[in-house]
Motif scaffolding. Structure first.
Motif, short mmCIF file in Angstrom:
data_model
loop_
_atom_site.label_atom_id
_atom_site.label_comp_id
_atom_site.label_asym_id
_atom_site.label_seq_id
_atom_site.Cartn_x
_atom_site.Cartn_y
_atom_site.Cartn_z
N TRP A 147 0.86 -1.19 0.00
CA TRP A 147 0.00 0.00 0.00
C TRP A 147 0.89 1.23 0.00
O TRP A 147 1.64 1.49 0.94
CB TRP A 147 -0.92 -0.03 1.20
CG TRP A 147 -1.89 1.09 1.30
CD1 TRP A 147 -2.25 1.98 0.33
CD2 TRP A 147 -2.67 1.43 2.46
NE1 TRP A 147 -3.19 2.86 0.80
CE2 TRP A 147 -3.46 2.55 2.11
CE3 TRP A 147 -2.76 0.92 3.73
CZ2 TRP A 147 -4.34 3.15 3.00
CZ3 TRP A 147 -3.63 1.52 4.62
CH2 TRP A 147 -4.41 2.62 4.24
N VAL A 155 -4.39 4.27 -3.65
CA VAL A 155 -5.83 4.52 -3.68
C VAL A 155 -6.08 6.01 -3.55
O VAL A 155 -5.65 6.64 -2.57
CB VAL A 155 -6.57 3.76 -2.55
CG1 VAL A 155 -8.06 4.02 -2.63
CG2 VAL A 155 -6.27 2.27 -2.63
N ASP A 213 -8.57 9.09 -2.94
CA ASP A 213 -9.79 9.33 -2.17
C ASP A 213 -10.72 10.23 -2.96
O ASP A 213 -10.31 11.27 -3.47
CB ASP A 213 -9.41 10.00 -0.85
CG ASP A 213 -10.56 10.11 0.13
OD1 ASP A 213 -11.69 9.69 -0.21
OD2 ASP A 213 -10.33 10.61 1.24
N ARG A 245 -6.46 2.70 -7.68
CA ARG A 245 -7.89 2.54 -7.41
C ARG A 245 -8.40 3.85 -6.83
O ARG A 245 -7.63 4.65 -6.31
CB ARG A 245 -8.13 1.39 -6.43
CG ARG A 245 -7.72 0.04 -7.02
CD ARG A 245 -7.94 -1.06 -6.05
NE ARG A 245 -9.31 -1.52 -6.13
CZ ARG A 245 -9.68 -2.77 -6.00
NH1 ARG A 245 -8.78 -3.70 -5.78
NH2 ARG A 245 -10.94 -3.12 -6.06
N THR A 246 -9.70 4.02 -6.91
CA THR A 246 -10.33 5.22 -6.38
C THR A 246 -11.55 4.80 -5.59
O THR A 246 -12.28 3.90 -6.00
CB THR A 246 -10.76 6.17 -7.52
OG1 THR A 246 -9.61 6.45 -8.31
CG2 THR A 246 -11.32 7.45 -6.98
N GLY A 247 -11.77 5.45 -4.47
CA GLY A 247 -12.94 5.15 -3.65
C GLY A 247 -12.63 5.34 -2.19
O GLY A 247 -11.71 6.08 -1.83
N ARG A 248 -13.39 4.66 -1.35
CA ARG A 248 -13.11 4.71 0.09
C ARG A 248 -11.82 3.94 0.31
O ARG A 248 -11.74 2.74 0.06
CB ARG A 248 -14.25 4.10 0.88
CG ARG A 248 -15.47 5.00 0.83
CD ARG A 248 -16.43 4.79 1.93
NE ARG A 248 -15.78 4.73 3.23
CZ ARG A 248 -16.44 4.44 4.33
NH1 ARG A 248 -17.72 4.21 4.29
NH2 ARG A 248 -15.82 4.40 5.49
N ARG A 280 -11.58 0.47 2.20
CA ARG A 280 -12.30 -0.62 1.52
C ARG A 280 -11.58 -1.05 0.24
O ARG A 280 -11.56 -2.23 -0.10
CB ARG A 280 -13.73 -0.21 1.24
CG ARG A 280 -14.52 -0.02 2.53
CD ARG A 280 -15.99 0.25 2.28
NE ARG A 280 -16.68 0.53 3.51
CZ ARG A 280 -17.19 -0.40 4.32
NH1 ARG A 280 -17.06 -1.67 4.03
NH2 ARG A 280 -17.83 -0.05 5.42
N GLU A 281 -11.01 -0.10 -0.47
CA GLU A 281 -10.28 -0.42 -1.69
C GLU A 281 -9.01 -1.20 -1.39
O GLU A 281 -8.64 -2.11 -2.13
CB GLU A 281 -9.94 0.86 -2.47
CG GLU A 281 -11.16 1.56 -3.05
CD GLU A 281 -11.91 0.72 -4.07
OE1 GLU A 281 -11.27 -0.05 -4.83
OE2 GLU A 281 -13.16 0.83 -4.12
N ALA A 287 -10.07 -4.76 -0.53
CA ALA A 287 -10.48 -5.45 -1.76
C ALA A 287 -9.27 -5.82 -2.61
O ALA A 287 -9.21 -6.92 -3.18
CB ALA A 287 -11.45 -4.58 -2.56
N ALA A 288 -8.29 -4.93 -2.71
CA ALA A 288 -7.09 -5.20 -3.51
C ALA A 288 -6.25 -6.32 -2.91
O ALA A 288 -5.54 -7.03 -3.63
CB ALA A 288 -6.27 -3.94 -3.67
#
Length: 167
Positions: A6, A34, A36, A101-104, A107-108, A111-112
């Motif tokens: 990460w 990721v 935000d 990735r984009t999002g919360r 959670r991303e 998921a990854a």
């Protein structure tokens, strides 16, 4: 074996270094960043709220107010994410996959990490002493919900605990 690393602004060098040390040479390394959506969302909302809906091509456009600043914030965030991943890949100095990735965020990341054999992340909270406050909210969520083992590292030197006390 796959290792997800990460990548965040303040801690990425330590995470990359940990992956170099702890992941065997034949391991697939995935560098994950990721973005935000919250900040661009606030900019979009502020623009819509201040100028109202339906005025994007109205008199504001003629005065230079017609472009939503949220779009520019998204572009800047995407560029910064790509640059961060490029710097991390350079530091890793071996084959890797870059994933954006984009999002919360929390959670991303979870998921990854699904299907990975290890997730590498760094403490991002209070750095002066060990304890629960050494993790920010997103990192705490990731540690609690990761679908694989987690290598949690200190981004700097380990703080020295001088006396027992509450964390």
């Amino acid at each position: 074996m796959s290792v997800v690393v990460w990548i965040t602004e303040g801690t990425w060098p330590s995470c990359v270094d940990a992956a170099r040390v702890h992941a065997p040479q034949d391991t697939e390394i995935v560098l994950l960043h990721v973005g935000d959506q919250e900040v661009p969302g606030v900019a979009h909302g502020a623009f819509a709220g201040l100028l109202g809906r339906g005025h994007r091509r109205g008199p504001q456009a003629a005065q230079g107010w017609g472009s939503d600043p949220g779009n520019r914030v998204e572009e800047l965030a995407d560029t910064a994410g790509r640059q961060l991943l490029a710097a991390a890949a350079d530091r890793l100095a071996r084959a890797c996959t870059r994933v954006e990735r984009t999002g919360r965020i929390e959670r991303e990341v979870v998921a990854a990490a699904d299907g990975a054999e290890l997730l590498v992340l760094a403490r991002d909270g209070h750095r002066s002493r060990p304890g629960p406050h050494s993790l920010g909210p997103a990192s705490r969520y990731v540690v609690d919900h990761a679908p694989c083992p987690v290598l949690l590292i200190w981004p700097d030197e380990l703080p020295v605990r001088t006396a027992p006390g509450p964390d």
